[in-house]
Design an enzyme around this catalytic site. Structure first.
Site, mmCIF file in Angstrom:
data_model
loop_
_atom_site.group_PDB
_atom_site.id
_atom_site.type_symbol
_atom_site.label_atom_id
_atom_site.label_comp_id
_atom_site.label_asym_id
_atom_site.label_seq_id
_atom_site.Cartn_x
_atom_site.Cartn_y
_atom_site.Cartn_z
ATOM 1 N N GLY A 173 41.900 17.067 77.370
ATOM 2 C CA GLY A 173 40.272 17.482 78.251
ATOM 3 C C GLY A 173 40.649 16.040 79.084
ATOM 4 N N HIS A 179 31.550 17.697 75.239
ATOM 5 C CA HIS A 179 32.529 16.296 75.683
ATOM 6 C C HIS A 179 32.274 15.787 76.910
ATOM 7 C CE1 HIS A 179 35.065 12.516 73.754
ATOM 8 N NE2 HIS A 179 34.699 13.189 74.922
ATOM 9 N N GLU A 180 32.914 16.608 77.673
ATOM 10 C CA GLU A 180 33.899 16.231 78.676
ATOM 11 C C GLU A 180 32.596 16.068 79.697
ATOM 12 O OE1 GLU A 180 36.024 15.138 79.088
ATOM 13 O OE2 GLU A 180 37.217 16.146 77.342
ATOM 14 N N GLN A 219 37.485 9.274 84.058
ATOM 15 C CA GLN A 219 38.308 8.467 83.408
ATOM 16 C C GLN A 219 39.347 7.893 84.194
ATOM 17 O OE1 GLN A 219 38.030 12.126 80.351
ATOM 18 N NE2 GLN A 219 38.007 10.015 79.021
ATOM 19 N N CYS A 228 38.520 9.659 72.432
ATOM 20 C CA CYS A 228 37.696 9.834 73.550
ATOM 21 C C CYS A 228 39.445 9.240 73.874
ATOM 22 C CB CYS A 228 36.657 9.524 73.956
ATOM 23 S SG CYS A 228 36.626 9.350 75.456
ATOM 24 N N LEU A 229 40.058 9.681 75.107
ATOM 25 C CA LEU A 229 40.810 8.357 75.603
ATOM 26 C C LEU A 229 40.389 7.270 76.409
ATOM 27 C CD1 LEU A 229 43.577 10.942 77.621
ATOM 28 C CD2 LEU A 229 43.934 10.142 75.715
ATOM 29 N N HIS A 242 30.807 13.188 79.666
ATOM 30 C CA HIS A 242 31.496 12.035 80.604
ATOM 31 C C HIS A 242 31.001 12.453 82.485
ATOM 32 C CE1 HIS A 242 34.593 10.273 79.036
ATOM 33 N NE2 HIS A 242 35.252 11.594 78.238
HETATM 34 O O1 GNR Z 1 41.528 14.267 74.335
HETATM 35 C C1 GNR Z 1 40.694 14.171 73.320
HETATM 36 N N1 GNR Z 1 40.015 14.847 71.970
HETATM 37 C C2 GNR Z 1 39.411 14.992 71.776
HETATM 38 C C3 GNR Z 1 38.588 15.579 70.367
HETATM 39 C C4 GNR Z 1 38.159 15.600 70.171
HETATM 40 C C5 GNR Z 1 37.045 15.798 71.019
HETATM 41 C C6 GNR Z 1 37.000 15.866 72.178
HETATM 42 C C7 GNR Z 1 38.074 15.039 72.716
HETATM 43 S S1 GNR Z 1 38.169 15.587 74.117
HETATM 44 C C8 GNR Z 1 39.692 13.696 73.941
HETATM 45 C C9 GNR Z 1 40.051 13.536 75.479
HETATM 46 C C10 GNR Z 1 38.975 12.484 75.812
HETATM 47 O O2 GNR Z 1 38.744 12.093 75.663
HETATM 48 N N2 GNR Z 1 37.967 13.873 77.179
HETATM 49 O O3 GNR Z 1 37.111 13.325 77.473
HETATM 50 NI NI NI Z 2 36.512 11.440 76.189
#
Ligand code: GNR
Ligand code: NI
Length: 176
Positions: free
Chosen positions: A47, A137-138, A52, A95-96, A141
């Site tokens: 995601g 999670h997104e 980001q 998270c990236l 952000h």
């Molecule tokens: O790549 C991603 N893997 C992930 C694993 C578990 C819960 C959420 C994520 S999202 C993350 C990519 C990211 O940072 N998205 O904002």
């Molecule tokens: Ni993230």
């Protein structure tokens, strides 16, 4: 299409609240979503929120598919969570923008979503399992919240310090 740079902590832009897309979904938004998807696949991640890559708009891309040759890209413009269930589930998140840090976060097991898709069509649906984890999670952000904000202050500060140190190490190795 282009791969963009992914911002990492403690970049202050990651704390910004993203603003809604006003008016229709345009080719410009689609070009942004194309870049986001390419950047996400390259990382790789499942995601990515626009902030980001430094764009403070309420746009998310996602692909939860396992195989590279069976991609299932999803696009979300102005996503909203309409409803969540009481039931919580823990999941080991990453998270990236907080590279190489993983920890458990508890979120609602299911949530009902409304958003505009790539073509600007309105969609309403329930998300569960990894889809529910990832969209929450997104959506965080978009409000300037990272998964480490759900951890203790100690864990959060450790995570940020680790990412900072890894960045400095990478710069040093680059110079040598
Ligand atoms: O790549 C991603 N893997 C992930 C694993 C578990 C819960 C959420 C994520 S999202 C993350 C990519 C990211 O940072 N998205 O904002
Ligand atoms: Ni993230």
């Amino acid at each position: 299409m282009a791969i963009r740079e992914i911002l990492t902590v403690p970049d202050p832009r990651l704390k910004e609240v993203s603003r809604p897309v006003v008016g229709p979904v345009t080719d410009e938004h689609r070009a942004l979503m194309d870049d986001m998807l390419e950047t996400m696949y390259d990382a790789p991640g499942i995601g990515l929120a626009a902030i980001q890559i430094g764009v403070p708009l309420r746009i998310i891309v996602m692909d939860l598919s396992r195989e590279e040759d069976a991609r299932e890209p999803r696009y979300f413009v102005n996503p909203e969570i309409l409803e969540t269930v009481e039931e919580k589930k823990p999941y080991e998140e990453g998270c990236l923008s907080v590279p190489d840090i993983f920890d458990e976060v508890e979120r609602s097991a299911r949530c009902r979503l409304r958003y505009l898709d790539y073509n600007g069509n309105a969609v309403e649906e329930w998300a569960e399992d990894l889809y529910a984890v990832c969209i929450q999670h997104e959506m965080d952000h978009l409000e300037g919240t990272l998964f480490i904000d759900h951890l203790s202050r100690l864990k959060r500060q450790r995570a940020i310090d680790k990412v900072k140190k890894a960045k400095l190490r990478a710069i040093r190795e680059d110079a040598n």
